[in-house]
Design an enzyme around this catalytic site. Structure first.
Site, PDB file in Angstrom:
ATOM      1  N   ASP A  68    -104.234  18.957  56.529  1.00 59.63           N
ATOM      2  CA  ASP A  68    -104.648  18.159  55.373  1.00 59.63           C
ATOM      3  C   ASP A  68    -104.587  16.660  55.667  1.00 59.63           C
ATOM      4  OD1 ASP A  68    -105.011  20.494  54.022  1.00 59.63           O
ATOM      5  OD2 ASP A  68    -103.739  19.975  52.319  1.00 59.63           O
TER       6      ASP A  68
ATOM      7  N   SER B 262     -96.363  32.049  56.254  1.00 60.46           N
ATOM      8  CA  SER B 262     -95.326  31.377  55.479  1.00 60.46           C
ATOM      9  C   SER B 262     -95.022  29.970  55.993  1.00 60.46           C
ATOM     10  CB  SER B 262     -94.074  32.257  55.460  1.00 60.46           C
ATOM     11  OG  SER B 262     -93.135  31.792  54.524  1.00 60.46           O
TER      12      SER B 262
ATOM     13  N   LYS C   3     -99.680  33.944  53.392  1.00 65.60           N
ATOM     14  CA  LYS C   3     -98.513  34.123  52.520  1.00 65.60           C
ATOM     15  C   LYS C   3     -98.141  32.772  51.915  1.00 65.60           C
ATOM     16  CE  LYS C   3     -93.659  35.533  52.469  1.00 65.60           C
ATOM     17  NZ  LYS C   3     -93.130  34.197  52.093  1.00 65.60           N
TER      18      LYS C   3
END
Length: 444
Positions: A293, A282, A307
């Site tokens: 990224d 999460s 998740k």
């Protein structure tokens, strides 16, 4: 009372477009009345209704749920980051509760509880047979109440008995230390209201301890189950100067949201390695995904839990609350990690056994859960191919060992030198720091 006659009257006053919905509500009322009238023992109306609500929510996905008033209060306490207890971080070993670390200035620390102590009894009752959570719940309690614990300590012949008075505890969701005088190690155990403040304090303290010698940061998110979305955004923002952090897409397009980083990196561009494993979920995955990224950090370890959904807590005045899945989230490159997880840039296993074909692949992940949401709406390219290439100084990635050596000591939370994944992360950071300046910049 919800009875069939009440719902029938309601349905008659409602337009025919929802007739089927109200027919089903009428069915619910009929079943409820049958249970109240004919079950072998008297049934508490509140228990029956709460069980029905719970079933309705848990039938949606693994993370939607109903919280009664007590559970809702417990959740709020955990979110605020304080509770009544003793002040020790613990794990479980051979059926006993092992102390990882006492928290400074708490009942446990003042009584002399030490890392490595084994708690064998609570109030004269053995802890064997209890789950870790059950033992923790017994140690928690109202401020001013007492508990007697029995400890077995290495080098001591007889058990040690201590009577501790519980106090208000503010858990160390952020733990940190200096490794080798030049690398800051920061572990986040969850994302509650104290996480971002604690992270900033940790970086400031590490800078003071290291002087001008701080060469990198290990951000340890292993076994961090997540928590508050806003804290994940703030923690990510702490390491980024610009760009998207995370976006969410809900059922209605107009409810989509996007969070962007503000100028200001609290580390001034120091190289960062993020540690993840199958227990990183999460909010942990939001942080790892954002830093990966943007190529702000090297992600090392094992694939995360997967998740990729957001839960909203909706209070029900006087009746607890519901936790409802309301959105999916996406990393800056548009990836959904739902059911897939974050793939590390460099895979490093914690033990040799995890690489053996006939051993289970590790902790249960989101994809293993019943009724888990599908992965949809994200970029469809294979994991990692949409990202800029990972740029490390020559030889740094090649020197990382994927597996511990045969006969390596088992991991002991009280002994960092036994933490194989951490040791590989330290090697990566020192390799980056030792490279000539242009290459170091390229790796950031």
């Amino acid at each position: 009372m919800i009875g069939g006659s009440v719902i029938s009257a309601w349905a008659q006053e409602t337009s025919g477009g929802r007739a089927e919905t109200y027919r089903l509500l009428n069915l619910f009322g009929d079943v409820f009345e049958r249970i109240r009238a004919e079950y072998v023992e008297p049934v508490n109306d509140r228990d029956a209704i709460e069980n029905a609500i719970s079933g309705m929510l848990t039938g949606l996905d693994p993370h939607s749920s109903y919280m009664n008033a007590r559970s809702f209060r417990d959740m709020q306490v955990q979110t605020r980051g304080e509770f009544g207890g003793l002040g020790i971080e613990v794990t479980q070993e051979n059926g006993y509760i092992k102390v990882i670390s006492p928290i400074d200035d708490t009942p446990a620390a003042r009584a002399g509880v030490k890392p490595g102590d084994l708690i064998t009894m609570l109030n004269g009752q053995s802890v064997q047979g209890l789950t870790l959570q059950e033992a923790v719940e017994q140690m928690r309690g109202e401020r001013g109440s007492t508990i007697r614990i029995t400890i077995r300590r290495e080098g001591t012949d007889r058990p040690i008995e201590l009577t501790l008075t519980r106090d208000v505890i503010r858990p160390q969701v952020v733990r940190y230390r200096l490794e080798g005088g030049d690398i800051g190690y920061i572990r986040l155990t969850s994302f509650n209201e104290q996480t971002d403040v604690g992270l900033r304090r940790a970086v400031q303290s590490l800078r003071q301890q290291a002087g001008n010698n701080l060469r990198g940061i290990v951000l340890d998110l292993r076994n961090n189950p997540g928590g508050l979305l806003d804290q994940a955004v703030q923690v990510s923002d702490d390491f980024l100067n610009q760009g998207e952090i995370v976006s969410t897409r809900a059922r209605r397009p107009e409810d989509a949201q996007r969070w962007n980083a503000r100028t200001g990196d609290i580390t001034d561009g120091l190289p960062v390695v993020v540690l993840i494993n199958g227990g990183s979920a999460s909010a942990s995955e939001i942080v790892a995904g954002a830093l990966q990224d943007h190529r702000r950090a090297v992600v090392l370890g094992q694939k995360s839990f997967g998740k990729g959904s957001v839960q909203t807590v909706m209070p029900l005045p006087g009746n607890g609350a519901i936790r409802l899945t309301t959105a999916r989230y996406y990393t800056p490159s548009g990836r959904s990690i739902q059911n897939t997880g974050i793939e590390p840039d460099i895979e490093v296993l914690a033990t040799r056994q995890e690489a053996t074909a006939n051993v289970p692949r590790g902790p249960e992940r989101e994809a293993d859960l019943r009724r888990a949401l599908r992965n949809e709406g994200g970029v469809q390219t294979p994991a990692g191919t949409s990202l800029p290439p990972l740029q490390l100084p020559p030889g740094v990635a090649e020197r990382v060992q994927r597996l511990p050596a045969e006969g390596a000591p088992a991991f002991d939370p009280t002994k960092p030198e036994t933490d194989f994944q951490l040791q590989q992360a330290l090697g990566v950071l020192r390799g980056i720091a030792a490279a000539p300046t242009p290459q170091r910049r390229a790796a950031r």
